[in-house]
Design a protein around this motif. Structure first.
Motif, PDB file in Angstrom:
ATOM      1  N   ASN A 106     -19.874  10.840  12.944  1.00  0.00           N
ATOM      2  CA  ASN A 106     -20.815   9.809  13.440  1.00  0.00           C
ATOM      3  C   ASN A 106     -20.130   8.368  12.657  1.00  0.00           C
ATOM      4  O   ASN A 106     -19.658   8.283  11.422  1.00  0.00           O
ATOM      5  CB  ASN A 106     -22.278  10.194  12.350  1.00  0.00           C
ATOM      6  CG  ASN A 106     -23.138   9.160  12.534  1.00  0.00           C
ATOM      7  OD1 ASN A 106     -23.108   7.671  12.678  1.00  0.00           O
ATOM      8  ND2 ASN A 106     -24.448   9.338  13.075  1.00  0.00           N
ATOM      9  N   LYS A 107     -20.044   7.563  13.221  1.00  0.00           N
ATOM     10  CA  LYS A 107     -19.278   6.411  12.922  1.00  0.00           C
ATOM     11  C   LYS A 107     -19.925   5.590  11.684  1.00  0.00           C
ATOM     12  O   LYS A 107     -19.351   4.735  11.181  1.00  0.00           O
ATOM     13  CB  LYS A 107     -18.996   5.311  14.134  1.00  0.00           C
ATOM     14  CG  LYS A 107     -20.363   4.757  14.536  1.00  0.00           C
ATOM     15  CD  LYS A 107     -20.116   3.797  15.970  1.00  0.00           C
ATOM     16  CE  LYS A 107     -21.315   3.291  16.294  1.00  0.00           C
ATOM     17  NZ  LYS A 107     -21.252   2.337  17.491  1.00  0.00           N
ATOM     18  N   LYS A 108     -21.354   5.853  11.313  1.00  0.00           N
ATOM     19  CA  LYS A 108     -21.941   5.202  10.556  1.00  0.00           C
ATOM     20  C   LYS A 108     -22.044   5.950   9.033  1.00  0.00           C
ATOM     21  O   LYS A 108     -22.189   5.369   8.026  1.00  0.00           O
ATOM     22  CB  LYS A 108     -23.408   5.037  10.961  1.00  0.00           C
ATOM     23  CG  LYS A 108     -23.681   3.856  11.928  1.00  0.00           C
ATOM     24  CD  LYS A 108     -25.186   3.600  11.973  1.00  0.00           C
ATOM     25  CE  LYS A 108     -25.355   2.206  13.280  1.00  0.00           C
ATOM     26  NZ  LYS A 108     -26.909   1.944  13.304  1.00  0.00           N
ATOM     27  N   PHE A 109     -21.109   6.994   9.239  1.00  0.00           N
ATOM     28  CA  PHE A 109     -20.841   7.628   8.093  1.00  0.00           C
ATOM     29  C   PHE A 109     -19.803   6.934   7.415  1.00  0.00           C
ATOM     30  O   PHE A 109     -18.666   7.201   7.716  1.00  0.00           O
ATOM     31  CB  PHE A 109     -20.737   9.225   8.014  1.00  0.00           C
ATOM     32  CG  PHE A 109     -20.488  10.071   7.024  1.00  0.00           C
ATOM     33  CD1 PHE A 109     -21.674  10.484   6.127  1.00  0.00           C
ATOM     34  CD2 PHE A 109     -19.189  10.313   6.618  1.00  0.00           C
ATOM     35  CE1 PHE A 109     -21.485  11.089   4.824  1.00  0.00           C
ATOM     36  CE2 PHE A 109     -19.260  11.037   5.445  1.00  0.00           C
ATOM     37  CZ  PHE A 109     -20.018  11.391   4.397  1.00  0.00           C
ATOM     38  N   ILE A 110     -19.923   6.344   6.266  1.00  0.00           N
ATOM     39  CA  ILE A 110     -18.673   5.399   5.880  1.00  0.00           C
ATOM     40  C   ILE A 110     -18.171   5.524   4.299  1.00  0.00           C
ATOM     41  O   ILE A 110     -17.479   4.743   3.856  1.00  0.00           O
ATOM     42  CB  ILE A 110     -19.199   3.779   5.990  1.00  0.00           C
ATOM     43  CG1 ILE A 110     -20.466   3.548   5.091  1.00  0.00           C
ATOM     44  CG2 ILE A 110     -19.388   3.430   7.211  1.00  0.00           C
ATOM     45  CD1 ILE A 110     -20.893   2.050   5.087  1.00  0.00           C
ATOM     46  N   GLY A 111     -18.976   6.672   3.627  1.00  0.00           N
ATOM     47  CA  GLY A 111     -18.548   6.849   2.372  1.00  0.00           C
ATOM     48  C   GLY A 111     -19.172   7.890   1.850  1.00  0.00           C
ATOM     49  O   GLY A 111     -20.219   8.539   2.277  1.00  0.00           O
ATOM     50  N   VAL A 112     -18.932   8.215   0.432  1.00  0.00           N
ATOM     51  CA  VAL A 112     -19.465   9.508  -0.252  1.00  0.00           C
ATOM     52  C   VAL A 112     -19.961   9.046  -1.625  1.00  0.00           C
ATOM     53  O   VAL A 112     -19.010   8.369  -2.129  1.00  0.00           O
ATOM     54  CB  VAL A 112     -18.720  10.572  -0.148  1.00  0.00           C
ATOM     55  CG1 VAL A 112     -19.077  11.938  -0.991  1.00  0.00           C
ATOM     56  CG2 VAL A 112     -18.537  11.093   1.200  1.00  0.00           C
ATOM     57  N   ARG A 113     -20.793   9.613  -2.301  1.00  0.00           N
ATOM     58  CA  ARG A 113     -21.172   9.425  -3.680  1.00  0.00           C
ATOM     59  C   ARG A 113     -21.800  10.721  -4.230  1.00  0.00           C
ATOM     60  O   ARG A 113     -22.331  11.490  -3.492  1.00  0.00           O
ATOM     61  CB  ARG A 113     -22.196   8.366  -3.677  1.00  0.00           C
ATOM     62  CG  ARG A 113     -22.872   8.058  -4.963  1.00  0.00           C
ATOM     63  CD  ARG A 113     -23.694   6.800  -4.886  1.00  0.00           C
ATOM     64  NE  ARG A 113     -24.967   7.032  -4.936  1.00  0.00           N
ATOM     65  CZ  ARG A 113     -26.073   6.473  -5.635  1.00  0.00           C
ATOM     66  NH1 ARG A 113     -25.814   5.203  -6.208  1.00  0.00           N
ATOM     67  NH2 ARG A 113     -27.352   6.875  -5.709  1.00  0.00           N
ATOM     68  N   HIS A 114     -21.448  10.733  -5.394  1.00  0.00           N
ATOM     69  CA  HIS A 114     -21.954  11.906  -6.210  1.00  0.00           C
ATOM     70  C   HIS A 114     -22.763  11.207  -7.441  1.00  0.00           C
ATOM     71  O   HIS A 114     -22.184  10.428  -8.158  1.00  0.00           O
ATOM     72  CB  HIS A 114     -20.804  12.846  -6.651  1.00  0.00           C
ATOM     73  CG  HIS A 114     -21.280  14.027  -7.546  1.00  0.00           C
ATOM     74  ND1 HIS A 114     -21.718  15.150  -6.762  1.00  0.00           N
ATOM     75  CD2 HIS A 114     -21.572  14.410  -8.767  1.00  0.00           C
ATOM     76  CE1 HIS A 114     -22.011  16.145  -7.657  1.00  0.00           C
ATOM     77  NE2 HIS A 114     -22.095  15.598  -8.937  1.00  0.00           N
ATOM     78  N   ILE A 115     -23.862  11.928  -7.929  1.00  0.00           N
ATOM     79  CA  ILE A 115     -24.385  11.295  -9.160  1.00  0.00           C
ATOM     80  C   ILE A 115     -23.925  11.711 -10.551  1.00  0.00           C
ATOM     81  O   ILE A 115     -24.525  12.625 -11.020  1.00  0.00           O
ATOM     82  CB  ILE A 115     -26.089  11.336  -9.007  1.00  0.00           C
ATOM     83  CG1 ILE A 115     -26.695  11.069  -7.733  1.00  0.00           C
ATOM     84  CG2 ILE A 115     -26.851  10.887 -10.154  1.00  0.00           C
ATOM     85  CD1 ILE A 115     -28.085  11.314  -7.338  1.00  0.00           C
ATOM     86  N   VAL A 116     -22.813  11.103 -10.558  1.00  0.00           N
ATOM     87  CA  VAL A 116     -22.010  11.659 -11.956  1.00  0.00           C
ATOM     88  C   VAL A 116     -22.602  11.087 -13.098  1.00  0.00           C
ATOM     89  O   VAL A 116     -22.595  12.206 -13.993  1.00  0.00           O
ATOM     90  CB  VAL A 116     -20.468  11.014 -11.883  1.00  0.00           C
ATOM     91  CG1 VAL A 116     -19.854  11.304 -13.165  1.00  0.00           C
ATOM     92  CG2 VAL A 116     -19.832  11.473 -10.525  1.00  0.00           C
TER      93      VAL A 116
END
Length: 177
Positions: A106-116
């Motif tokens: 999906n072209k709108k998937f632009i990054g990842v995050r984890h609640i560190v």
């Protein structure tokens, strides 16, 4: 690329959240955050964006679940003003590559995050299995959003230094006191 000087640049809210509030999944909302204890959905934001002269926003995950990432991508498909999604995958999992490959379609998937910030280990960013997941993320040329508190800043610097070619976002400027 030629830029049309008559067109103004896009104005994007680079970090906002959507959720359907419930007490089980949003335990971090204490009594001081009462105003947040309700659903926040695209139509709530759309009118605010228009009033402020913004063209769109980037939706960022608030829960660490593949289901939420799927839901955010679905919302992005339904609402054109959602220009991108910073989602969650389990970067520590042997399935990280598979999860990332799926969402990256999906072209709108632009990054990842984890609640560190919620991890009990203050050195979480330097754990071997997490670093392996970041390597996979780097191969996909996606940025990683760092969500930490000030106590994690030294560790975050060591973490970022391990990936000099990667793009990072420091969410909420590490939530200073």
């Amino acid at each position: 690329m030629k830029i049309d000087s008559k067109k103004r640049p896009l104005r994007i809210d680079s970090h906002q959240h959507f959720w359907k509030y419930n007490t089980t999944e949003f335990v971090w909302m204490n009594d001081e955050m009462r105003v947040l204890k309700r659903d926040f959905l695209p139509l709530d934001l759309q009118k605010e964006l228009r009033a402020a002269g913004f063209d769109g926003s980037i939706a960022v995950q608030a829960r660490q679940s593949l289901e939420e990432t799927k839901w955010l991508l679905k919302l992005a498909d339904e609402y054109s003003f959602i220009k991108g999604i910073v989602g969650w995958i389990d970067l520590r999992s042997p399935q990280a590559e598979k999860q990332l490959s799926l969402f990256s379609q999906n072209k709108k998937f632009i990054g990842v995050r984890h609640i560190v910030q919620d991890e009990p280990d203050d050195q979480f960013l330097l754990r071997k299995e997490f670093l392996r997941g970041i390597e996979i993320l780097q191969e996909h040329t996606l940025p990683y959003d760092i969500l930490i508190y000030p106590k994690h800043l030294r560790t975050a610097v060591s973490f970022v230094e391990k990936f000099p070619a990667m793009r990072f976002v420091l969410d909420h400027i590490a939530k200073p006191f």
